[in-house]
Design a protein around this motif. Structure first.
Motif, PDB file in Angstrom:
ATOM      1  N   GLY A 180       0.784  -1.237   0.000  1.00  0.00           N
ATOM      2  CA  GLY A 180       0.000   0.000   0.000  1.00  0.00           C
ATOM      3  C   GLY A 180       0.813   1.283   0.000  1.00  0.00           C
ATOM      4  N   TYR A 181       2.100   1.202  -0.265  1.00  0.00           N
ATOM      5  CA  TYR A 181       2.931   2.402  -0.223  1.00  0.00           C
ATOM      6  C   TYR A 181       3.037   3.095  -1.577  1.00  0.00           C
ATOM      7  CZ  TYR A 181       4.492   1.643   4.523  1.00  0.00           C
ATOM      8  OH  TYR A 181       4.527   1.522   5.882  1.00  0.00           O
ATOM      9  N   GLU A 182       3.257   4.382  -1.519  1.00  0.00           N
ATOM     10  CA  GLU A 182       3.619   5.146  -2.712  1.00  0.00           C
ATOM     11  C   GLU A 182       5.132   4.997  -2.864  1.00  0.00           C
ATOM     12  OE1 GLU A 182       3.990   9.810  -3.992  1.00  0.00           O
ATOM     13  OE2 GLU A 182       2.626   9.301  -2.353  1.00  0.00           O
ATOM     14  N   ILE A 183       5.576   4.697  -4.074  1.00  0.00           N
ATOM     15  CA  ILE A 183       7.003   4.431  -4.272  1.00  0.00           C
ATOM     16  C   ILE A 183       7.697   5.649  -4.848  1.00  0.00           C
ATOM     17  CG2 ILE A 183       8.658   3.021  -5.578  1.00  0.00           C
ATOM     18  CD1 ILE A 183       5.641   1.302  -5.156  1.00  0.00           C
ATOM     19  N   ILE A 184       8.776   6.044  -4.186  1.00  0.00           N
ATOM     20  CA  ILE A 184       9.563   7.183  -4.666  1.00  0.00           C
ATOM     21  C   ILE A 184      10.943   6.641  -5.026  1.00  0.00           C
ATOM     22  CG2 ILE A 184      10.450   9.483  -4.091  1.00  0.00           C
ATOM     23  CD1 ILE A 184       7.438   9.420  -3.753  1.00  0.00           C
ATOM     24  N   SER A 185      11.365   6.917  -6.246  1.00  0.00           N
ATOM     25  CA  SER A 185      12.640   6.387  -6.713  1.00  0.00           C
ATOM     26  C   SER A 185      13.795   7.319  -6.319  1.00  0.00           C
ATOM     27  CB  SER A 185      12.556   6.239  -8.233  1.00  0.00           C
ATOM     28  OG  SER A 185      13.748   5.712  -8.711  1.00  0.00           O
ATOM     29  N   VAL A 186      14.864   6.713  -5.816  1.00  0.00           N
ATOM     30  CA  VAL A 186      16.059   7.490  -5.470  1.00  0.00           C
ATOM     31  C   VAL A 186      17.129   7.189  -6.519  1.00  0.00           C
ATOM     32  CG1 VAL A 186      17.854   7.862  -3.730  1.00  0.00           C
ATOM     33  CG2 VAL A 186      15.507   7.376  -3.014  1.00  0.00           C
ATOM     34  N   LYS A 187      17.794   8.231  -6.994  1.00  0.00           N
ATOM     35  CA  LYS A 187      18.754   8.051  -8.090  1.00  0.00           C
ATOM     36  C   LYS A 187      20.091   7.479  -7.618  1.00  0.00           C
ATOM     37  CE  LYS A 187      18.401  12.237 -10.198  1.00  0.00           C
ATOM     38  NZ  LYS A 187      17.710  13.330 -10.236  1.00  0.00           N
ATOM     39  N   GLY A 188      20.757   6.839  -8.571  1.00  0.00           N
ATOM     40  CA  GLY A 188      22.135   6.443  -8.327  1.00  0.00           C
ATOM     41  C   GLY A 188      23.048   7.570  -8.798  1.00  0.00           C
ATOM     42  N   ASN A 189      24.289   7.623  -8.298  1.00  0.00           N
ATOM     43  CA  ASN A 189      25.224   8.663  -8.737  1.00  0.00           C
ATOM     44  C   ASN A 189      26.115   8.121  -9.861  1.00  0.00           C
ATOM     45  OD1 ASN A 189      27.115   7.035  -7.495  1.00  0.00           O
ATOM     46  ND2 ASN A 189      27.248   8.300  -5.651  1.00  0.00           N
ATOM     47  N   GLU A 191      28.937   6.979  -9.844  1.00  0.00           N
ATOM     48  CA  GLU A 191      29.671   5.765  -9.447  1.00  0.00           C
ATOM     49  C   GLU A 191      28.790   4.531  -9.428  1.00  0.00           C
ATOM     50  OE1 GLU A 191      31.092   6.033  -5.502  1.00  0.00           O
ATOM     51  OE2 GLU A 191      33.105   6.603  -6.109  1.00  0.00           O
ATOM     52  N   GLY A 192      27.465   4.721  -9.541  1.00  0.00           N
ATOM     53  CA  GLY A 192      26.545   3.580  -9.482  1.00  0.00           C
ATOM     54  C   GLY A 192      26.037   3.306  -8.084  1.00  0.00           C
ATOM     55  N   ARG A 193      26.364   4.195  -7.142  1.00  0.00           N
ATOM     56  CA  ARG A 193      25.867   4.015  -5.768  1.00  0.00           C
ATOM     57  C   ARG A 193      24.745   5.018  -5.498  1.00  0.00           C
ATOM     58  NH1 ARG A 193      31.539   3.135  -5.486  1.00  0.00           N
ATOM     59  NH2 ARG A 193      31.946   1.040  -4.698  1.00  0.00           N
ATOM     60  N   THR A 194      24.118   4.904  -4.324  1.00  0.00           N
ATOM     61  CA  THR A 194      23.019   5.809  -3.987  1.00  0.00           C
ATOM     62  C   THR A 194      23.492   7.263  -3.963  1.00  0.00           C
ATOM     63  OG1 THR A 194      22.091   4.067  -2.644  1.00  0.00           O
ATOM     64  CG2 THR A 194      21.232   6.266  -2.261  1.00  0.00           C
ATOM     65  N   GLU A 224      28.840   4.459   1.624  1.00  0.00           N
ATOM     66  CA  GLU A 224      28.321   5.482   2.538  1.00  0.00           C
ATOM     67  C   GLU A 224      27.173   4.940   3.393  1.00  0.00           C
ATOM     68  OE1 GLU A 224      29.725   8.294   2.784  1.00  0.00           O
ATOM     69  OE2 GLU A 224      30.928   8.392   0.948  1.00  0.00           O
ATOM     70  N   ILE A 225      27.162   3.640   3.602  1.00  0.00           N
ATOM     71  CA  ILE A 225      25.978   3.061   4.234  1.00  0.00           C
ATOM     72  C   ILE A 225      25.729   3.633   5.630  1.00  0.00           C
ATOM     73  CG2 ILE A 225      27.229   0.969   5.003  1.00  0.00           C
ATOM     74  CD1 ILE A 225      23.533   1.288   3.958  1.00  0.00           C
ATOM     75  N   GLN A 226      26.808   3.947   6.363  1.00  0.00           N
ATOM     76  CA  GLN A 226      26.573   4.469   7.714  1.00  0.00           C
ATOM     77  C   GLN A 226      25.976   5.867   7.678  1.00  0.00           C
ATOM     78  OE1 GLN A 226      30.260   3.188   9.421  1.00  0.00           O
ATOM     79  NE2 GLN A 226      29.187   1.651  10.661  1.00  0.00           N
ATOM     80  N   THR A 227      26.440   6.679   6.723  1.00  0.00           N
ATOM     81  CA  THR A 227      25.854   8.017   6.556  1.00  0.00           C
ATOM     82  C   THR A 227      24.382   7.876   6.162  1.00  0.00           C
ATOM     83  OG1 THR A 227      27.993   8.649   5.682  1.00  0.00           O
ATOM     84  CG2 THR A 227      26.199  10.228   5.381  1.00  0.00           C
TER      85      THR A 227
END
Ligand code: PLP
Length: 482
Positions: A180-189, A191-194, A224-227
């Motif tokens: 039931g969620y609205e999906i919002i896409s987050v871009k990669g940079n 380098e291919g990471r978030t 950057e997973i901890q950030t």
């Protein structure tokens, strides 16, 4: 009395195998099933000799392609070799003759196995608790997202958005939508990471969680997973890890330590149960402390030396599956983990990473790599060069690989790479096999240049030649005559 009836149902052939069946007097069938359900005459089954049956199935298995035949480089699917001992243990009568409605006193071994498997998975991912119920990765995602939903609801929050990174497996947005969620896409940079800036701009008070795959689908670790974890949690949101790529992390690092609140495992990928063709899989879910009260029922509990199924969980999201999950897959995963031990599991991931980087180094002379190396357990090439220069598409390259005796890699996924060829060799392939596979792909690159029509009309050596895939998916004819 009830348990006696249940055991007695299997009295033909199986009697004496397991449990305490020997002590149970035989009952007439009529006392178990109403007479209107009993056959009056034996079923009319076809008469075939053992020889014919064996030949039939051997012939089918030869027409098929499977990991017992050759390497299966399907990226993201972790098609590793499935040790035969896993099948041996799950076929032990004490496991294979169980009935799911047997009382817990008579299924202590099975419950112990499930309890210990959940404990081992908990430790492997660094989570607070694990549910073994979900039947596949996507089902684990749905379970995890429902847990997240319940968490927010319990706090009176109506967060309705779920962030999904654009390189994600298609099941991620699908599961989020199903919940039931609205999906919002987050871009990669680049380098291919978030992309952290894009993530920051989308984190608002409506965001329930971010779904992330680590390493992601192009085989890159989210450095950057901890950030990311801090950003997400400071926003009051939770962090979900698609753990289908755990084959890169075993014994090296843990989602729990990275700050993830939920992770699903694909036992049929990382922990070596055969898969493909749609099932059966197993997608356990690990959660952090704050989500434990919402786990699906039943939960397996240990009380002294006794194991029991607990339904007394008032805040649970309920059942996600009838009974207790795909038990035979759980037995296989348990066997695999016990066989390897902690050091062995770490070697699995180290070798998976070494194999991927070795194979990548062989292929770079002929194929483009859109994002930088080194990679983790898989990599994603692009067939752009072949398409632009010779009109040979990635689909053609994949089809041509079949003529060389290999299964095709994953193609056209993830969507962020054009003409994507996503390759995951896994740790179970030898250097010799990787060399032969690389030579096949290099040879196809030469063919694309010198004789593109050969590649475009492949495969030529398979039982079924090139299909009209669009027509095949619309006019499903499963009675094909090979
Ligand atoms: C395989 C996979 C899934 C889905 O798992 P299933 O068991 O096929 O439902 C989800 N995410 C990723 C990254 C995968 O590779």
């Amino acid at each position: 009395m009830k348990e006696k009836l249940i055991f007695d149902l299997s009295r033909k052939g199986r009697k004496g195998y397991s449990l305490s069946t020997n002590d149970i007097p035989e009952l007439p069938l009529e006392s178990i099933l109403p007479s209107k359900f009993l056959r009056k005459a034996p079923a009319e089954l076809p008469e075939v000799s053992e020889n014919e049956v064996v030949r039939h199935f051997v012939r089918l298995s030869n027409l098929n392609y499977h990991v017992d035949k050759n390497m299966y480089p399907l990226g993201s699917c972790t098609m590793k070799y499935n040790p035969k001992i896993n099948d041996y243990t799950c076929d032990l009568p004490g496991f294979s003759s169980l009935h799911p409605l047997q009382p817990a006193e008579t299924t202590q071994g099975a419950l112990q196995l499930m309890y210990e498997l959940a404990e081992m998975l908990r430790e492997i991912a660094g989570m607070a608790a694990v549910s073994l119920q979900p039947a596949a990765g996507a089902h684990g995602e749905l379970t995890g997202i429902l847990l997240i939903k319940k968490y927010h609801e319990a706090r009176g929050s109506k967060r309705h958005k779920l962030l999904v990174v654009d390189s994600a497996h298609g099941t991620n947005p699908a599961s989020a939508a199903l919940a039931g969620y609205e999906i919002i896409s987050v871009k990669g940079n680049a380098e291919g990471r978030t992309d952290l800036d894009d993530l920051r701009s989308k984190l608002d008070g409506d965001v329930a969680a971010l779904m992330l795959t680590n390493p992601n689908t192009i085989g890159l670790f989210e450095k950057e997973i901890q950030t990311i974890s801090t950003m997400v949690h400071n926003n009051g949101s939770l962090l979900y890890m698609d753990g289908a790529n755990m084959n890169a992390l075993l014994g090296i690092t843990r989602p729990g330590d990275m700050g993830f609140d939920v992770v699903h495992y694909n036992l049929h990928k990382t922990f070596a149960a055969p898969h493909g063709g749609g099932g059966p899989g197993s997608g356990p879910v690990g959660v952090s402390e704050q989500l434990v009260p919402y786990l699906p029922v039943p939960v397996i509990e240990k009380d002294g030396d006794t194991y029991k199924l607990s339904y007394n969980r008032p805040e649970s999201i309920g059942r996600m599956m009838n009974f207790y999950g795909n038990f035979a897959v759980l037995v296989r995963a348990y066997t695999y983990i016990r066989m390897l031990g902690p050091d062995g599991l770490r070697r699995v991931s180290e070798n998976a990473i070494i194999n991927a980087n070795y194979l990548l180094s062989l292929l770079l002379e002929s194929y483009d790599l859109p994002y930088p190396k080194p990679v983790m357990h898989e990599f994603c090439l692009s067939g752009d060069r072949q398409k632009k220069a010779h009109g040979v598409r990635t689909l053609d390259i994949a089809k041509r690989l079949l003529d060389y005796g290999f299964h095709a890699p994953t193609i056209y996924f993830p969507l962020i790479v054009s003409e994507a060829l996503m390759i995951e060799p896994t740790e179970t392939e030898s250097k010799e096999t990787l060399d032969i596979f690389a030579e096949a792909l290099l040879s196809i690159a030469r063919e694309a240049e010198a004789e593109p029509d050969t590649v475009r009309s492949a495969p030529m050596t398979t039982p079924v030649k090139r299909l009209d895939e669009a027509a095949a998916s619309r006019q499903l004819n499963i009675c094909c005559s090979i």
